[in-house]
Design an enzyme around this catalytic site. Structure first.
Site: not given
Length: 175
Positions: A60, A97
């Protein structure tokens, strides 16, 4: 009138894993006016930092960084996942994460002393930012800022970089 980008970010519970709230920027990308406005805000930030090149981590970061570089008339350098670049590369590993990975850049992608702004969609634990910054600095570049659509403040990524100027369009704390 300023745009509240948070109104246009979808929150998807339990994606990609249970307990995660995924902040989805695709509603912004699907609306040309919103995408242009978000790009313009990040471009103004990068310009204010004196950026000479934009670096975006896969994937992204490409979507966010390429139009910023285009608006500013400067180059874009991709930080890719392993084995995607055909020439000699510099590598750095990082934690996400919910996992870990490696980023690579061509060894000639950044000129010594070149001022770089890193652009990506989201800063959470800042693992991707850390690896991207490490790559740029190992190649002799100077990271003068980092710009994101979204910052997850409760994960304290920003705190890892007290000397780095960081800009985000939207901040989320917790759910």
């Amino acid at each position: 009138m300023a745009i509240d980008f948070k109104e246009h970010i979808a929150s998807v519970k339990d994606f990609p894993n249970k307990g995660i709230i995924f902040r989805d920027i695709t509603p912004i990308l699907q609306d040309g006016k919103l995408y242009r406005a978000a790009t313009h805000e990040l471009a103004e930030y990068a310009k204010s930092r004196g950026a000479e090149v934009i670096v975006g981590p896969e994937a992204r970061g490409f979507i966010v960084g390429c139009p910023v570089a285009t608006e500013l008339g400067i180059g874009f350098v991709p930080a890719r996942k392993p084995h995607k670049l055909p020439r000699e590369v510099e590598s750095a590993s990082y934690d996400l994460e919910y996992g870990s990975n490696v980023l690579e850049m061509h060894k000639d992608a950044i000129k010594p002393g070149q001022k770089v702004v890193i652009c990506d969609d989201l800063m959470a634990t800042a693992g991707t930012l850390h690896a991207t910054k490490e790559l740029i600095e190992n190649l002799g570049g100077e990271v003068v800022g980092a710009a994101f659509y979204i910052e997850l403040t409760d994960l304290k990524g920003r705190e890892q970089f007290p000397d780095l100027d960081i800009y985000s369009l939207v901040k989320y704390h917790g759910a």
